[in-house]
Design a protein around this motif. Structure first.
Motif, PDB file in Angstrom:
ATOM      1  N   UNK A 145       0.828  -1.203   0.000  1.00  0.00           N
ATOM      2  CA  UNK A 145       0.000   0.000   0.000  1.00  0.00           C
ATOM      3  C   UNK A 145       0.866   1.258   0.000  1.00  0.00           C
ATOM      4  N   UNK A 146       1.916   1.254   0.815  1.00  0.00           N
ATOM      5  CA  UNK A 146       2.830   2.403   0.841  1.00  0.00           C
ATOM      6  C   UNK A 146       3.438   2.644  -0.536  1.00  0.00           C
ATOM      7  N   UNK A 147       3.869   1.572  -1.186  1.00  0.00           N
ATOM      8  CA  UNK A 147       4.499   1.704  -2.502  1.00  0.00           C
ATOM      9  C   UNK A 147       3.524   2.257  -3.527  1.00  0.00           C
ATOM     10  N   UNK A 148       2.266   1.797  -3.449  1.00  0.00           N
ATOM     11  CA  UNK A 148       1.254   2.278  -4.403  1.00  0.00           C
ATOM     12  C   UNK A 148       0.990   3.764  -4.213  1.00  0.00           C
ATOM     13  N   UNK A 149       0.827   4.180  -2.957  1.00  0.00           N
ATOM     14  CA  UNK A 149       0.564   5.593  -2.679  1.00  0.00           C
ATOM     15  C   UNK A 149       1.748   6.458  -3.094  1.00  0.00           C
ATOM     16  N   UNK A 150       2.956   6.007  -2.770  1.00  0.00           N
ATOM     17  CA  UNK A 150       4.148   6.768  -3.152  1.00  0.00           C
ATOM     18  C   UNK A 150       4.298   6.811  -4.664  1.00  0.00           C
ATOM     19  N   UNK A 151       3.995   5.699  -5.327  1.00  0.00           N
ATOM     20  CA  UNK A 151       4.100   5.646  -6.783  1.00  0.00           C
ATOM     21  C   UNK A 151       3.173   6.633  -7.464  1.00  0.00           C
ATOM     22  N   UNK A 152       1.919   6.691  -6.991  1.00  0.00           N
ATOM     23  CA  UNK A 152       0.957   7.640  -7.577  1.00  0.00           C
ATOM     24  C   UNK A 152       1.404   9.080  -7.339  1.00  0.00           C
ATOM     25  N   UNK A 153       1.914   9.345  -6.130  1.00  0.00           N
ATOM     26  CA  UNK A 153       2.374  10.698  -5.810  1.00  0.00           C
ATOM     27  C   UNK A 153       3.548  11.099  -6.702  1.00  0.00           C
ATOM     28  N   UNK A 154       4.489  10.192  -6.885  1.00  0.00           N
ATOM     29  CA  UNK A 154       5.669  10.499  -7.701  1.00  0.00           C
ATOM     30  C   UNK A 154       5.290  10.658  -9.169  1.00  0.00           C
ATOM     31  N   UNK A 155       4.345   9.845  -9.633  1.00  0.00           N
ATOM     32  CA  UNK A 155       3.884   9.984 -11.025  1.00  0.00           C
ATOM     33  C   UNK A 155       3.309  11.382 -11.251  1.00  0.00           C
ATOM     34  N   UNK A 156       2.497  11.847 -10.286  1.00  0.00           N
ATOM     35  CA  UNK A 156       1.916  13.188 -10.414  1.00  0.00           C
ATOM     36  C   UNK A 156       3.007  14.255 -10.430  1.00  0.00           C
ATOM     37  N   UNK A 157       3.964  14.146  -9.499  1.00  0.00           N
ATOM     38  CA  UNK A 157       5.048  15.133  -9.422  1.00  0.00           C
ATOM     39  C   UNK A 157       5.891  15.146 -10.696  1.00  0.00           C
TER      40      UNK A 157
END
Length: 200
Positions: A145-157
């Motif tokens: 779950x942490x990886x998914x949330x971080x991945x989405x955040x980094x994709x947006x950035x």
């Protein structure tokens, strides 16, 4: 107003606010998913607390100290530890203590004992799962779950930065500061979701 039409300094200010908002969102999601009412640790098992605090290495080190304190381990030459006279591995009160006593049947440096892969694995097997059940250590589901949330955040950035970089390059404008901002906020996002312990 289209933020991608902002001049460089103003867009950097916009991107900084976006990055801060993304980091705050990741923080809130982590707190919500991993927080909750405090749990009561079994205070009678110091090994459980040691594993939570410092992992397998700390747990094995504690095992050596406990066995020396109970006089099941002695110091052979003031430096190395060795199983006491007439002490058998079965005198240990758990799997880890028994394995330490077995390994120390010949004089061994405490640092060597603490770094033993076999003992570290026994400590993991004995204490990691109970702490994960108490939701104090991150299990595979939590890490996913942490990886998914971080991945989405980094994709947006990265996506927002990439669009502005493409515009900047097309207009022959410097983009190095924006690239550094994107890398910095991405690194901070990964830092926020790392760690073996949960929020709880």
């Amino acid at each position: 107003m289209n933020p991608f039409e902002l001049p460089g300094p103003q867009f950097l200010a916009f991107y900084a606010m976006l990055g801060a908002a993304v980091l705050f969102a990741v923080y809130v999601l982590k707190q919500g998913a991993e927080g909750g009412a405090p749990v009561r640790l079994p205070s009678t098992d110091p090994y459980l607390i040691a594993y939570l605090r410092g992992g397998a290495y700390e747990t094995v080190r504690l095992g050596v100290v406990v066995l020396v304190d109970r006089q099941l381990l002695d110091f052979d030459d003031g430096v190395r530890v060795v199983t006491g006279e007439k002490v058998k591995p079965t005198h240990g009160s758990n799997d880890l203590e028994q394995a330490i006593l077995e390994q120390c049947e010949t004089p061994t440096l405490p640092s060597t004992v603490a770094a033993s892969h076999r003992l570290l694995e026994i400590a993991r097997r004995s204490y990691e799962v109970p702490l994960q059940r108490l939701k104090l250590l991150a299990d595979s589901e939590t890490r996913s779950r942490r990886s998914s949330e971080a991945g989405l955040a980094i994709i947006l950035l990265v996506l927002v930065a990439a669009i502005k970089v493409a515009i900047g390059v097309a207009r022959n404008r410097p983009v190095s500061f924006l690239v550094l901002f994107a890398i910095g906020f991405s690194a901070l996002t990964l830092f926020m979701v790392r760690g073996r312990r949960t929020v709880l």
